[in-house]
Design an enzyme around this catalytic site. Structure first.
Site, mmCIF file in Angstrom:
data_model
loop_
_atom_site.group_PDB
_atom_site.id
_atom_site.type_symbol
_atom_site.label_atom_id
_atom_site.label_comp_id
_atom_site.label_asym_id
_atom_site.label_seq_id
_atom_site.Cartn_x
_atom_site.Cartn_y
_atom_site.Cartn_z
ATOM 1 N N ASP A 92 0.889 -1.131 0.230
ATOM 2 C CA ASP A 92 0.004 -0.160 0.197
ATOM 3 C C ASP A 92 1.218 1.177 -0.185
ATOM 4 O O ASP A 92 1.153 1.451 1.035
ATOM 5 C CB ASP A 92 -1.239 0.098 1.452
ATOM 6 C CG ASP A 92 -1.589 1.507 1.302
ATOM 7 O OD1 ASP A 92 -1.545 2.068 0.308
ATOM 8 O OD2 ASP A 92 -2.658 1.588 2.271
ATOM 9 N N PHE A 93 1.082 1.716 -0.856
ATOM 10 C CA PHE A 93 1.940 3.029 -1.342
ATOM 11 C C PHE A 93 2.320 3.662 0.022
ATOM 12 O O PHE A 93 3.093 4.983 -0.113
ATOM 13 C CB PHE A 93 1.458 3.523 -2.278
ATOM 14 C CG PHE A 93 1.795 3.258 -3.827
ATOM 15 C CD1 PHE A 93 2.301 1.676 -3.593
ATOM 16 C CD2 PHE A 93 1.090 3.146 -4.810
ATOM 17 C CE1 PHE A 93 2.962 1.069 -4.774
ATOM 18 C CE2 PHE A 93 1.560 1.821 -5.847
ATOM 19 C CZ PHE A 93 2.161 0.994 -6.157
ATOM 20 N N HIS A 175 5.356 12.316 -22.660
ATOM 21 C CA HIS A 175 6.038 11.878 -23.750
ATOM 22 C C HIS A 175 6.090 11.478 -25.365
ATOM 23 O O HIS A 175 6.948 11.411 -25.941
ATOM 24 C CB HIS A 175 4.792 9.732 -23.755
ATOM 25 C CG HIS A 175 3.634 9.909 -23.609
ATOM 26 N ND1 HIS A 175 2.704 10.732 -23.823
ATOM 27 C CD2 HIS A 175 3.070 9.663 -25.414
ATOM 28 C CE1 HIS A 175 1.816 10.703 -24.590
ATOM 29 N NE2 HIS A 175 1.977 10.164 -25.649
ATOM 30 N N GLU A 213 -6.543 12.467 -32.901
ATOM 31 C CA GLU A 213 -6.572 10.780 -32.719
ATOM 32 C C GLU A 213 -7.582 9.775 -33.328
ATOM 33 O O GLU A 213 -8.590 10.943 -33.406
ATOM 34 C CB GLU A 213 -5.987 10.780 -31.662
ATOM 35 C CG GLU A 213 -5.716 11.504 -30.203
ATOM 36 C CD GLU A 213 -5.066 10.557 -28.714
ATOM 37 O OE1 GLU A 213 -5.180 10.540 -28.447
ATOM 38 O OE2 GLU A 213 -5.928 12.081 -28.417
ATOM 39 N N ASP A 232 -6.091 17.956 -21.403
ATOM 40 C CA ASP A 232 -5.664 16.018 -21.685
ATOM 41 C C ASP A 232 -4.146 16.774 -22.493
ATOM 42 O O ASP A 232 -3.439 15.551 -22.730
ATOM 43 C CB ASP A 232 -6.461 15.585 -21.831
ATOM 44 C CG ASP A 232 -5.800 13.837 -22.513
ATOM 45 O OD1 ASP A 232 -5.282 13.086 -21.320
ATOM 46 O OD2 ASP A 232 -6.781 13.096 -23.261
ATOM 47 N N HIS A 237 1.347 18.037 -24.078
ATOM 48 C CA HIS A 237 2.206 17.597 -25.953
ATOM 49 C C HIS A 237 1.830 19.193 -27.034
ATOM 50 O O HIS A 237 3.074 19.064 -26.655
ATOM 51 C CB HIS A 237 1.061 16.752 -26.136
ATOM 52 C CG HIS A 237 0.596 15.700 -24.838
ATOM 53 N ND1 HIS A 237 1.796 14.887 -24.247
ATOM 54 C CD2 HIS A 237 -0.309 14.890 -25.116
ATOM 55 C CE1 HIS A 237 1.649 14.026 -23.927
ATOM 56 N NE2 HIS A 237 0.263 13.583 -23.591
#
Ligand code: BG6
Length: 490
Positions: A92-93, A175, A213, A232, A237
């Site tokens: 459990d983090f 990314h 997309e 988003d 990006h």
């Protein structure tokens, strides 16, 4: 084998059974191993809180590798070596008691890389727990997006992490910065004097950045509906791409030199407010439509949808940068879900020659264009004007491409790595220049927040567009109003 040397590390992946880890991160780590870019003493720790046995989870990771690693690169020897580095730890983090077990698995003397593929709300808690077991000093933390929902919440996340880690050990992922062609953008701009001398308002008329997309929401309604396409895709990006196009040449390739220049661009972005909300930006939401002969549901009919949502799935806007280099050069940004195809490209439109001497009816096609395609078919093409061949053609002009296609010809032998492969490698090498600094994220949020506040105030619903099309017609009007059109196939 590679000429890049990599140090050993322990790579701990928090959220190891999530979609990102299984689809992208483990396959990327596998490819690094295959390329000889993981040190023989590097260990991988999969951390998750899902019930189930260690064997079951390791088997599931292996099954996902079979699914998501391209079959022509799946090699049994490499796979066995890769799995031999991997261990699974149930934890459990947010429970400090779980961390001594983690500390016991960390390779002595080597850095720990803690990759948070978890909701940002737990980043601070994980950092605190790492510090409690004395791991903070040797750890680099990697933060996935989204970091917050707006400026205030992103500050909260960043501040929570900063209590335990200095900025030079925090790696914020976008990314897009790891994509091969984005890397090439830096080479193209700063290794070719040809372009740099033309890279300003004297020679460039406008810039387009499109990220289309084909997919819709893909079962991510819970997240996406609270975010929308502006948060988003544009906040991160597309603004990062804009920064790389618009920034001044950095004095060197160090992370801070590059990031200082990007921040200057973000600070110079003109806010879109008042009248500009009606003329400089278009929000859209897809309704039912078709693609490849298949009927597609509208956004409000997707699985688990809230049928009253007015979240945007498409944004087109005109951004203006208030500085000497870019005065009067609009940057048109456009991104949407459920477009006819997946396509990310940047088009730099150069101005017409100062003095025009050819037939008047040919004038429309005049103007060089530099097209930087991120996906698919990564490549760079420069459209130049030449003469049609033939005795009967007179001085008829045509626009022809000078082309670099990274997926064929002389480049074919090299596989194009996934963005995450490069990013994970750079974290292991301790190189931050493909990662986003705190102030970049915050300036980007500041700019987006004012836009979102304007939308809220106006109360206007997003404009409908049929799934499988290029967005609302208003997006065409946005650019034709300035006497231009979206480039080529879109
Ligand atoms: C992610 C977004 O950051 O980028 C997704 O959250 C989007 O909604 C994805 O689909 C697109 O990435 P790529 O590399 O497929 O263009």
């Amino acid at each position: 084998m590679s000429s890049i040397s990599v140090e050993p590390c322990t790579f701990a992946l928090f959220g190891a059974l999530g979609d990102l880890a299984l689809r992208k991160l483990f396959p990327a780590l596998y490819q690094l191993d295959r390329a000889g870019l993981l040190h023989e003493r590097t260990r991988l720790l999969a951390l998750a809180r899902e019930p189930g046995s260690v064997q079951e989870h390791l088997a599931s990771i292996e099954a996902h590798l079979h699914e998501f690693v391209a079959s022509d690169t799946l090699d049994t020897t490499v796979l066995q070596r890769f799995l031999g580095r991997l261990n699974y730890l149930h934890m459990d983090f947010l429970d400090a008691q779980a961390y001594p077990a983690l500390a016991a698995q960390v390779t002595p003397e080597a850095p720990l890389i803690a990759y948070f593929a978890t909701p940002a709300a737990v980043y601070g808690g994980i950092c605190e727990n790492l510090a409690k077991v004395g791991l903070a000093e040797r750890t680099r933390v990697v933060l996935e997006k989204p970091i917050g929902h707006d400026l205030e919440s992103s500050r909260r996340v960043n501040d929570a992490v900063a209590q335990f880690f200095p900025e030079n050990r925090i790696y914020r992922i976008d990314h897009y910065l790891g994509k091969e062609t984005v890397q090439n953008l830096i080479a193209l701009r700063f290794a070719n004097s040809l372009f740099e001398t033309q890279w300003n308002q004297t020679s460039i008329s406008h810039v387009e950045i499109s990220v289309a997309e084909k997919v819709g929401i893909e079962g991510r309604w819970g997240y996406f509906d609270k975010a929308g396409q502006l948060r988003d895709m544009i906040q991160n990006h597309l603004l990062q791409l804009l920064c790389l196009i618009a920034m001044d040449p950095p004095s060197d390739l160090s992370a801070d030199s590059i990031r200082d220049e990007k921040v200057k661009v973000l600070k110079a972005l003109a806010p879109i407010t008042g009248e500009g909300l009606g003329t400089r930006v278009v929000r859209g939401q897809y309704i039912a439509g078709h693609s490849d002969g298949r009927a597609l549901p509208g956004y409000l009919d997707e699985e688990n949808a809230n049928t009253h949502s007015d979240t945007e799935t498409f944004v087109a806007l005109r951004a203006d940068i208030r500085n000497w280099r870019w005065a009067g050069v609009p940057f048109y940004l456009r991104t949407g879900k459920r477009m006819p195809q997946k396509l990310s490209q940047i088009v730099i439109h150069f101005k017409e020659p100062q003095h025009y001497i050819f037939a008047a009816e040919q004038r429309l096609q005049i103007g060089n264009k530099l097209i930087i395609r991120l996906q698919p078919d990564e490549g760079i093409s420069l459209r130049v004007m030449t003469k049609e061949q033939g005795l009967d053609k007179g001085m008829q002009l045509r626009s022809s491409p000078l082309q670099l296609n990274f997926s064929d010809g002389s480049f074919r032998s090299a596989r194009i790595p996934d963005a995450y492969e490069r990013l994970l490698l750079e974290v292991m090498r301790g190189n931050q220049n493909l990662f986003v600094r705190k102030d970049e994220i915050e300036y980007a949020w500041k700019w987006c927040d004012q836009l979102i506040a304007g939308w809220k105030q106006s109360g206007e619903a997003p404009r409908p567009y049929a799934a499988g099309t290029w967005g609302p017609v208003a997006a065409v009007a946005l650019i034709t109003r300035d006497g231009r059109s979206w480039y080529g196939d879109i």
